[in-house]
Every structure is written in structure tokens, then in C-alpha cells.
Design a protein around this motif. Structure first.
Motif, mmCIF file in Angstrom:
data_model
loop_
_atom_site.group_PDB
_atom_site.id
_atom_site.type_symbol
_atom_site.label_atom_id
_atom_site.label_comp_id
_atom_site.label_asym_id
_atom_site.label_seq_id
_atom_site.Cartn_x
_atom_site.Cartn_y
_atom_site.Cartn_z
ATOM 1 N N ASP A 1 -25.940 -14.183 12.926
ATOM 2 C CA ASP A 1 -25.014 -13.340 12.159
ATOM 3 C C ASP A 1 -23.656 -14.019 12.001
ATOM 4 O OD1 ASP A 1 -27.025 -11.506 12.055
ATOM 5 O OD2 ASP A 1 -26.160 -10.143 13.550
ATOM 6 N N GLU A 2 -23.235 -14.719 13.055
ATOM 7 C CA GLU A 2 -21.928 -15.391 13.000
ATOM 8 C C GLU A 2 -21.919 -16.476 11.912
ATOM 9 O OE1 GLU A 2 -20.141 -16.348 16.823
ATOM 10 O OE2 GLU A 2 -19.371 -18.211 15.954
ATOM 11 N N THR A 3 -23.021 -17.228 11.810
ATOM 12 C CA THR A 3 -23.052 -18.264 10.763
ATOM 13 C C THR A 3 -23.073 -17.605 9.380
ATOM 14 O OG1 THR A 3 -25.451 -18.440 11.095
ATOM 15 C CG2 THR A 3 -24.095 -20.151 12.108
ATOM 16 N N SER A 4 -23.781 -16.462 9.254
ATOM 17 C CA SER A 4 -23.796 -15.756 7.959
ATOM 18 C C SER A 4 -22.378 -15.330 7.594
ATOM 19 C CB SER A 4 -24.693 -14.514 8.019
ATOM 20 O OG SER A 4 -25.995 -14.868 8.370
ATOM 21 N N ALA A 5 -21.637 -14.835 8.576
ATOM 22 C CA ALA A 5 -20.254 -14.402 8.312
ATOM 23 C C ALA A 5 -19.392 -15.593 7.911
ATOM 24 C CB ALA A 5 -19.685 -13.714 9.550
ATOM 25 N N LYS A 6 -19.613 -16.735 8.557
ATOM 26 C CA LYS A 6 -18.795 -17.920 8.246
ATOM 27 C C LYS A 6 -19.094 -18.458 6.836
ATOM 28 C CE LYS A 6 -17.857 -19.363 12.991
ATOM 29 N NZ LYS A 6 -18.422 -20.048 14.165
ATOM 30 N N PHE A 7 -20.345 -18.273 6.362
ATOM 31 C CA PHE A 7 -20.663 -18.692 4.983
ATOM 32 C C PHE A 7 -19.805 -17.939 3.963
ATOM 33 C CE2 PHE A 7 -25.254 -19.878 6.256
ATOM 34 C CZ PHE A 7 -24.996 -21.243 6.203
ATOM 35 N N GLN A 8 -19.329 -16.751 4.356
ATOM 36 C CA GLN A 8 -18.621 -15.901 3.392
ATOM 37 C C GLN A 8 -17.364 -16.554 2.810
ATOM 38 O OE1 GLN A 8 -19.866 -13.137 2.072
ATOM 39 N NE2 GLN A 8 -21.640 -13.600 3.362
ATOM 40 N N THR A 9 -16.741 -17.458 3.575
ATOM 41 C CA THR A 9 -15.525 -18.110 3.054
ATOM 42 C C THR A 9 -15.825 -18.752 1.694
ATOM 43 O OG1 THR A 9 -14.810 -18.588 5.298
ATOM 44 C CG2 THR A 9 -13.780 -19.891 3.559
ATOM 45 N N LEU A 10 -16.890 -19.525 1.637
ATOM 46 C CA LEU A 10 -17.248 -20.217 0.398
ATOM 47 C C LEU A 10 -17.943 -19.285 -0.586
ATOM 48 C CD1 LEU A 10 -17.144 -23.370 -0.492
ATOM 49 C CD2 LEU A 10 -16.269 -22.761 1.737
ATOM 50 N N LEU A 11 -18.813 -18.408 -0.068
ATOM 51 C CA LEU A 11 -19.558 -17.519 -0.965
ATOM 52 C C LEU A 11 -18.593 -16.615 -1.736
ATOM 53 C CD1 LEU A 11 -22.667 -16.609 1.243
ATOM 54 C CD2 LEU A 11 -22.554 -18.197 -0.699
ATOM 55 N N ARG A 12 -17.566 -16.107 -1.051
ATOM 56 C CA ARG A 12 -16.572 -15.275 -1.734
ATOM 57 C C ARG A 12 -15.848 -16.036 -2.821
ATOM 58 N NH1 ARG A 12 -12.722 -11.401 1.797
ATOM 59 N NH2 ARG A 12 -14.305 -10.393 3.055
ATOM 60 N N ALA A 13 -15.516 -17.284 -2.488
ATOM 61 C CA ALA A 13 -14.799 -18.117 -3.478
ATOM 62 C C ALA A 13 -15.685 -18.367 -4.701
ATOM 63 C CB ALA A 13 -14.380 -19.437 -2.851
ATOM 64 N N MET A 14 -17.015 -18.277 -4.500
ATOM 65 C CA MET A 14 -17.926 -18.475 -5.623
ATOM 66 C C MET A 14 -18.328 -17.134 -6.254
ATOM 67 S SD MET A 14 -20.312 -21.660 -4.472
ATOM 68 C CE MET A 14 -20.659 -21.197 -2.801
ATOM 69 N N GLY A 15 -17.792 -16.035 -5.702
ATOM 70 C CA GLY A 15 -18.106 -14.713 -6.229
ATOM 71 C C GLY A 15 -19.552 -14.326 -5.978
ATOM 72 N N LEU A 16 -20.140 -14.854 -4.890
ATOM 73 C CA LEU A 16 -21.561 -14.608 -4.616
ATOM 74 C C LEU A 16 -21.733 -13.680 -3.423
ATOM 75 C CD1 LEU A 16 -22.962 -18.245 -4.921
ATOM 76 C CD2 LEU A 16 -23.028 -16.438 -6.643
ATOM 77 N N GLU A 17 -22.695 -12.779 -3.542
ATOM 78 C CA GLU A 17 -23.058 -11.938 -2.396
ATOM 79 C C GLU A 17 -24.473 -12.288 -2.003
ATOM 80 O OE1 GLU A 17 -22.331 -7.762 -2.753
ATOM 81 O OE2 GLU A 17 -20.382 -8.149 -3.698
ATOM 82 N N LEU A 18 -24.606 -13.079 -0.934
ATOM 83 C CA LEU A 18 -25.948 -13.513 -0.501
ATOM 84 C C LEU A 18 -26.228 -12.997 0.897
ATOM 85 C CD1 LEU A 18 -25.961 -17.248 -1.657
ATOM 86 C CD2 LEU A 18 -26.991 -15.332 -2.810
#
Ligand SMILES: C=C(O[C@H]1C=CC=C(C(=O)O)[C@@H]1O)C(=O)O
Length: 372
Positions: A355-372
Motif C-alpha cells: 500500500d505504501e508503494t501505491s501511495a508513493k506512485f501518486q506523486t507522479l500519477l497525480r501529475a499525469m492526471g491518472l487514477e490507477l
């Protein structure tokens, strides 16, 4: 070096350039008069300062595996420096056509479980395991737009994009300062211990409080701070190390952080020398270093490349700033690999680490406007 508008520097960035933005300054380096690929402290300390004309900068990245992957440090043809960038609008980025987790999430949890067993058997105090997400786009990945959005979100204290060998780019926004040097003052801001931010203020505060009182996270952090202090001590006349870490945050994560400050004994020791001596810290590798490095290469099914290395700059006086290259992605044409890792100690839990790695992906995913 010219002084211009920081938002213009961000707008002017094109892949292959070097961009480094903080709350104090924005640096854009373009072109390459010379490129250094060596990564060992001794060669870097001799070769780079000798090549720097007064007032000029070296910029670039060090890889995670300094023995197996070349460094990419550049003396740019042109460097422009400005104040902090503050772009106004988010830029649109199209959706990917394919997304693959490397390894599959369940396999990452299994690797964490194996690591925990090895840690419990003794010998290792901490290891940092990472996983990746591969995204394919129909067209070339819009690095400029991702960089723009990271800067707009203030996604991390150090927003960066750096050209890599083979026309690739490392783009990201990291919260973690490996080392800065101004004159004889050095600062390191190690981060370890994590919890996700929440849109709900009550949950967000609860997450922060749980992190602040987590023995497991304090241990993970203490191993890191000890290693930073141990490496810096021989170089410093004095060192100031707070007894307890503080809570620090990005828009997506809470962390434990400790600001270590020191006064250098010898002004000839450069920012790059110190950064190379500190790397790889237990924020991204583990303790003891060599055993952790071996375990990382056994348990991770990919080469980290320039993720979990260092990104930054140094001037001809030896001053500079080197951030830990996390919360980032490596871009190659229409594909992008995003990385996230977490520190494992005997008390870690595989599901929580996933879960922690999924949360850390959010930095880049948010910048790309992606919800994965
Ligand atoms: C290795 C990463 O984060 C490091 C930095 C802050 C907190 C960390 C942690 O709590 O495990 C990691 O040490 C990453 O984001 O890929």
C-alpha cells in the motif's frame, strides 16, 4: 548565467535539458559541453571540479548502482537561474494505452515477506524494496507537461527533469535532500517512515499521528539518520542532529524527516564529493549497505537505473544541492517506468508495504492526471 523569469524557464524546458526547481531557485541547463560518466567518489572529486570554469555548474544524475550504471553529469553549454517557479494551470496529459505492474503486486508483497524473514534471521537491519509501473502511451510521453504539473502541485521540495543516456529522461519531484553545501555549511534531510495523506482532514491527521508514534517507522528512520551522521562526521567540525525526527509532508505523503546540519572542516570537500560518499543511504538501499544492495538485486526483478540515485548540481566553488531521485519516472519515447519503494525492517507488514508503494506512485500519477 542569466537571470530570467522562472515560469519561462519551466516553459522553455525541452527533454534532454536539465531542470531543477526548489522553493528558492530554478535552474535550467541546456546543451552539453562535456559529460562525466564516472561515479566513484575519487574520480568525481578530481574530474568535475577540474573541469568547472569559475561561475559554471555541473548538473545531472548519479545512478542507484554506481558500480553497474554510468553516471550522467553534464557541463551544460548554457545555464539559466531564476527564483522559484509557480505555474498556474495544470496541463492535460492523455491516458496511457497500457499499464503493467513490475512485478505483479502480489509478487512484491512476497518479496517483502522474504526480506522480512531474512531480516528476522539477523545480519541485516533494513532493506529498501521497490516496484515499478510501466505505462505505454500512443504518442511520445509529454515530459514537459508532467514536469509542469509536478511544479504546479509543489509535489516535492525538488522538482526535476534530467536527460539520461540514450535520449531518455528522469522526471520527478522528491521531498528528500541528500546533501547541500553552501560555503562550509552542509545540510542533509533524510526521510524514512511513511504514511499516506488523505483528503479527509480527520483521517489525514490520524495518519500523521500514527506515523509520529510508530516504533517501526522510528526504527526505520533511526537506521537512516545514524548512517548519514556516521558518513558526515569525519568531514565536519561540528554536526547538529535533532534527537527526534519531525513530521514532514508532500501533497501525497507524510514522512519522518531529520534536518542534519554541519560545519565542514575542509572547504575543499565539494557537495558532489559528499553526495557520492553518502550514496546509497538506507533511505533507498539498507543497512549494512553491501548486504542490502545484494538483497535488492536478488528480490527486485528490474534494474533501478537512475531511480534511487541522486539528482542535482554543483558550482565551481563546490557548493551544490543533491536530492535523492525518488518519486520519479524514467521516460523513453512513448513509454514511462514509474518507481516506488519502501524501507523494510523486521516489524514491517507486506500488505502495508505494498500500500505504501501505491501511495508513493501518486506523486507522479497525480501529475499525469491518472487514477490507477
Ligand atoms: C524509497 C522511497 O522512499 C524513501 C523516502 C522516504 C520514505 C521512505 C520509507 O518510508 O520507506 C523511503 O525510505 C521511494 O519513494 O521510492
Amino acid at each position: 548565467m542569466g537571470c530570467v523569469d522562472a515560469n519561462q524557464l519551466l516553459a522553455d524546458y525541452t527533454p534532454g535539458d536539465f531542470y531543477f526547481g526548489t522553493s528558492r531557485r530554478t535552474i535550467l541547463g541546456t546543451g552539453a559541453r562535456r559529460t562525466f560518466t564516472e561515479t566513484d567518489v575519487a574520480s568525481l572529486s578530481e574530474a568535475v571540479p577540474a573541469a568547472l570554469a569559475p561561475g559554471s555548474l555541473a548538473v545531472g544524475v548519479l545512478p542507484f548502482d554506481t558500480a553497474g550504471t554510468p553516471g550522467h553529469l553534464v557541463l551544460p553549454e548554457n545555464v539559466q537561474v531564476a527564483g522559484p517557479a509557480a505555474p498556474a494551470r495544470h496541463k492535460d496529459i492523455g491516458a496511457p494505452v497500457a499499464v503493467r505492474a513490475v512485478p505483479e503486486p502480489v509478487r512484491h508483497a512476497e518479496a517483502v515477506a522474504s526480506a522480512i524473514k531474512i531480516l528476522k534471521d539477523g545480519g541485516l537491519r533494513k532493506v529498501v524494496l521497490a516496484r515499478a509501473l510501466d505505462l505505454d502511451f500512443e504518442d511520445e510521453v509529454p515530459v514537459q507537461a508532467i514536469l509542469h504539473n509536478l511544479a504546479k502541485d509543489k509535489a516535492g521540495a525538488y522538482t526535476f527533469a534530467a536527460g539520461l543516456p540514450g535520449g531518455r529522461t528522469l522526471v520527478g519531484a522528491t521531498p528528500e535532500l541528500l546533501l547541500s553545501r553552501v560555503g562550509n555549511q552542509v545540510v542533509s534531510h533524510p526521510h524514512a517512515g511513511s504514511a499516506p495523506r488523505s483528503a479527509d482532514p480527520v483521517t489525514d491527521r490520524e495518519n500523521a499521528e500514527a506515523l509520529a508514534s510508530s516504533r517501526k517507522d522510528h526504527l526505520e528512520h533511526a537506521v537512516l539518520t545514524e548512517a548519514i551522521v556516521e558518513t558526515l562526521r569525519p568531514f565536519c567540525r561540528s554536526l547538529d542532529v535533532p534527537r527526534e525526527p519531525s513530521l514532514v509532508s508532500t501533497p501525497t505523503m507524510w514522512h519522518l524527516g531529520t534536518v542534519v546540519t554541519g560545519e565542514l572542516a575542509d572547504r575543499d570537500i565539494t557537495a558532489l564529493h559528499l553526495a557520492a560518499a553518502l550514496h546509497p543511504t538506507p533511505a533507498i538501499c539498507g543497512t549494512p549497505t553491501e548486504a542490502a544492495r545484494r538483497l535488492v538485486s536478488e528480490l527486485e526483478p528490474f534494474d533501478r537505473g537512475y531511480y534511487a540515485g541522486a539528482v542535482g548540481w554543483m558550482d565551481s566553488a563546490g557548493d551544490g544541492e543533491w536530492a535523492v531521485s525518488i518519486r520519479c519516472a524514467e521516460v523513453a519515447e512513448s513509454s514511462l517506468r514509474l518507481y516506488a519503494g519502501g524501507g523494510i525492517v523486521p516489524a514491517s507488514d507486506p500488505k502495508a508495504e505494498l500500500d505504501e508503494t501505491s501511495a508513493k506512485f501518486q506523486t507522479l500519477l497525480r501529475a499525469m492526471g491518472l487514477e490507477l
